[in-house]
Design a protein around this motif. Sequence first.
Motif, short mmCIF file in Angstrom:
data_model
loop_
_atom_site.label_atom_id
_atom_site.label_comp_id
_atom_site.label_asym_id
_atom_site.label_seq_id
_atom_site.Cartn_x
_atom_site.Cartn_y
_atom_site.Cartn_z
N LEU A 144 0.81 -0.58 0.10
CA LEU A 144 -0.21 0.00 0.20
C LEU A 144 0.81 1.92 0.18
N ASN A 145 2.12 1.19 0.70
CA ASN A 145 2.68 2.44 0.45
C ASN A 145 3.36 2.37 -0.20
N ARG A 146 3.80 1.43 -1.12
CA ARG A 146 4.68 1.82 -2.62
C ARG A 146 3.18 2.18 -3.60
N GLU A 147 2.19 1.26 -3.70
CA GLU A 147 1.39 2.85 -4.21
C GLU A 147 1.37 3.68 -4.33
N GLY A 148 0.88 4.00 -2.75
CA GLY A 148 0.73 5.32 -3.08
C GLY A 148 1.82 6.23 -2.90
N ARG A 149 2.72 5.65 -2.50
CA ARG A 149 3.79 7.28 -3.53
C ARG A 149 3.90 6.96 -4.19
N ARG A 192 1.16 6.89 -7.14
CA ARG A 192 0.25 7.66 -6.74
C ARG A 192 0.63 8.64 -6.47
N LEU A 193 1.47 9.12 -5.68
CA LEU A 193 1.45 10.64 -4.63
C LEU A 193 2.05 11.31 -5.46
N LEU A 194 3.04 11.26 -6.14
CA LEU A 194 4.27 11.49 -7.02
C LEU A 194 3.72 11.70 -8.33
N ASP A 195 2.22 10.99 -8.86
CA ASP A 195 2.27 11.11 -10.44
C ASP A 195 1.36 12.18 -10.08
N ALA A 196 0.24 12.59 -8.95
CA ALA A 196 -1.10 13.08 -8.71
C ALA A 196 -0.27 14.85 -8.61
N PHE A 197 1.21 14.43 -8.05
CA PHE A 197 2.28 15.84 -6.93
C PHE A 197 2.59 15.71 -8.79
N ALA A 198 3.53 15.35 -9.64
CA ALA A 198 3.66 15.87 -10.54
C ALA A 198 2.59 16.76 -11.56
N LYS A 199 1.94 16.06 -11.70
CA LYS A 199 0.35 16.73 -12.53
C LYS A 199 -0.50 18.36 -11.83
N VAL A 200 -0.59 18.21 -9.84
CA VAL A 200 -0.27 19.09 -9.97
C VAL A 200 0.51 20.51 -9.74
N ASP A 201 1.97 19.88 -9.87
CA ASP A 201 2.68 20.61 -9.71
C ASP A 201 2.88 21.76 -11.16
N GLY A 202 2.76 20.58 -12.46
CA GLY A 202 2.62 20.94 -13.37
C GLY A 202 0.91 22.30 -13.72
N HIS A 203 0.43 22.15 -13.09
CA HIS A 203 -0.99 23.21 -13.61
C HIS A 203 -0.57 24.25 -12.14
N PHE A 204 0.13 23.68 -11.72
CA PHE A 204 0.30 25.26 -10.65
C PHE A 204 0.96 26.17 -10.96
N ARG A 205 2.48 25.59 -12.53
CA ARG A 205 2.96 26.93 -12.23
C ARG A 205 2.92 27.34 -13.64
N ALA A 206 1.87 26.51 -14.05
CA ALA A 206 0.92 27.16 -16.28
C ALA A 206 -0.09 28.23 -14.87
N LEU A 207 -0.85 28.11 -14.09
CA LEU A 207 -1.48 28.78 -13.56
C LEU A 207 -0.89 30.59 -12.87
N PHE A 208 0.77 29.72 -12.45
CA PHE A 208 0.50 31.09 -11.59
C PHE A 208 1.10 31.93 -12.73
N PRO A 266 8.04 10.57 0.73
CA PRO A 266 6.68 11.34 0.00
C PRO A 266 5.04 11.13 1.01
N LEU A 267 4.92 9.87 1.49
CA LEU A 267 3.78 10.05 2.58
C LEU A 267 4.85 10.26 4.01
N GLU A 268 5.57 10.78 4.36
CA GLU A 268 5.67 11.00 5.56
C GLU A 268 6.11 13.09 5.07
N ALA A 269 6.33 13.58 4.34
CA ALA A 269 6.84 14.80 3.44
C ALA A 269 6.32 15.60 3.95
N GLY A 270 6.14 16.95 4.33
CA GLY A 270 5.40 18.05 3.62
C GLY A 270 5.44 19.15 3.18
#
Length: 623
Positions: free
Chosen positions: A458-463, A465-481, A500-504
């Motif tokens: 679960l942790n590996r799958e969560g990492r 998915r989290l990194l994938d979602a983080f990369a997508k959100v970061d790309g949209h955030f850069r463009a919108l900014f 990634p599961l414990e990072a801020g």
Amino acid sequence: ERALAAALGDDIEAALGGDAPRRWAGSEMLPGDPVLAAGLERLLDHVEAPAALTRRLAQVGVAETDDGQTLAVGQRLVTRDGKLRRWDGYVAASGGAAAAERLLRANRLAEIDAQMPPLEQSVADALVTRDAAVAEVEAQRTAAEQARAAAASAERSARDAARAGDAAAGAIERLDGQREHLAERLGDLTPLLAASTDAVTAAAQALAALPEASHLAEEVDGARQVAQAAGEAVADKRAEAATRARETAADRERHAAAGKEQGDWRTRARNAEKRLAETAERAADQAAERAALAGEPERLAEVIEALEREAAASEAAVSAAAAAERDAEQAVAIAANALAEAGEAFAQAREARAGATARAEAQAARRADFAAQCGDLFECPPPLLPERIGFDPAERADPEAEKATLDRLTAERERIGPVNLVAETELAELDEGRGQAAAERDELGQAIHRLRGSIGSLNREGRVRLLDAFAKVDGHFRALFRTLFAGGEAHLELVESDDPLEAGLEIMAQPPGKRLSALTLLSGGEQALTAIALIFALFLTNPAPVCVLDEVDAPLDDANVERFCELLERMTHATDTRYLIVTHNAVTMARMHRLYGVTMIEQGVSRLVSVDLGGAEELLAAE
């Protein structure tokens, strides 16, 4: 996986063979089975399945899209995205999502199992490297601690040396001041010494010219008074000399400061001249007084000699009285010592008597206890024991040895204790319980291992998915900014941990013309625009049916409100989300499709009002 799940549907859950109510019993392919239409591929050629499913999968065709291909009786057409059409006209645009997800996970699990051995070896190597790095870090930390301790010691030594240097400098300054003060006093006392020498010489001459001592008896009293007055006069003169010395020192200090105060110099000079004149007058007066007191020192010397003889006699008497007092004190001390020794001897004798009395009472009590024990054990008093037991009192056996033997035998009997008749049964029960506990422990260990494996998966799958979602959100955030600020740069960072599961999360932004900094260091309007960009980036990554924004444009100026409204309009076209904006800004309200508000036409009566701005624009265009 989606095509296979759509082709089999719920049949994918059926068992293989056996006596299950729903099962695949197997069916061989026959030469008369229909052939798939052109452009269709057999699903059997793309999957690995049991033999019982061969005929079913051979009659399922796979295509990129459903273009209306002809299907024979019993055939099915599925697309890669999971759409199904059967020969009898049944169509399922979506279905089997749960089965497809299970297949995806099963395939993913197989891939992960294949990748596990090299990854585990990599993890083992990384652990070895980490342990070596940790050991090196500990060694470096120890060396750093020693270096810090040495630096702290050196710093303390430097501070001590600096304090010692400051103390030495202060001592040198004080010694210099004392030397200068002593020099000044020496200069002031030199004239007084010369005057005193002249007075002593004059007194010696006057003493030589005096008549016989018998004629001076009547003049002793008068001389004493005159000498007292002379002493007071000398003290006054000394005080005046000290005062003059202090005034001279003050003059010197004022002369040293005269260079800075040119205007006050003349006044101070006149004052100095006056004081010099007064000093000359006092010197003349002192000379006259010295002439008048020329004969007094000899008289005072005689009086002093007489007083010294009286003092010597008094000292002799005092010495005799002190000797007598010391003798008396020694006698008192001897008597006190004798009294203390007598008291101590009396106390020792009293203690010895009390101890003897206590021992006698203890022996009597012990004799009584022995008599009672003898009566309990042997049922006879002690005098009758030799006759009852049959031993010779003349042999005088060692009672302590006999008592030790008795105690040893009693202890051995007590250690044997009572006989446990059910010990064998209890041992069997304990062995059985131990076996059950061992089995339960093994089961718990296996469950823990399985649970840890599941958690790791679960942790590996969560990492991932989290990194994938983080990369997508970061790309949209850069463009919108960049859209909201008309330039600049911004990005998201995972901080405080490599996991990634414990990072801020830290938001880094660089508006045009400024340096890259954290969100908390931006102004209020910049923080609001950056937060809006992040919110819209989240909605672009994972859209929601409704988005409510409450007073997000409050800290923005008119230009930034326009940018916000333009971005909001773009978001309405890019997503299917309905945006509800709570605002009091006229610019924002003018850009909305529909307005809702509350008005109070009558006192205490509220009314909901809505305005369709889009419809109003159409009406205006129609007019």
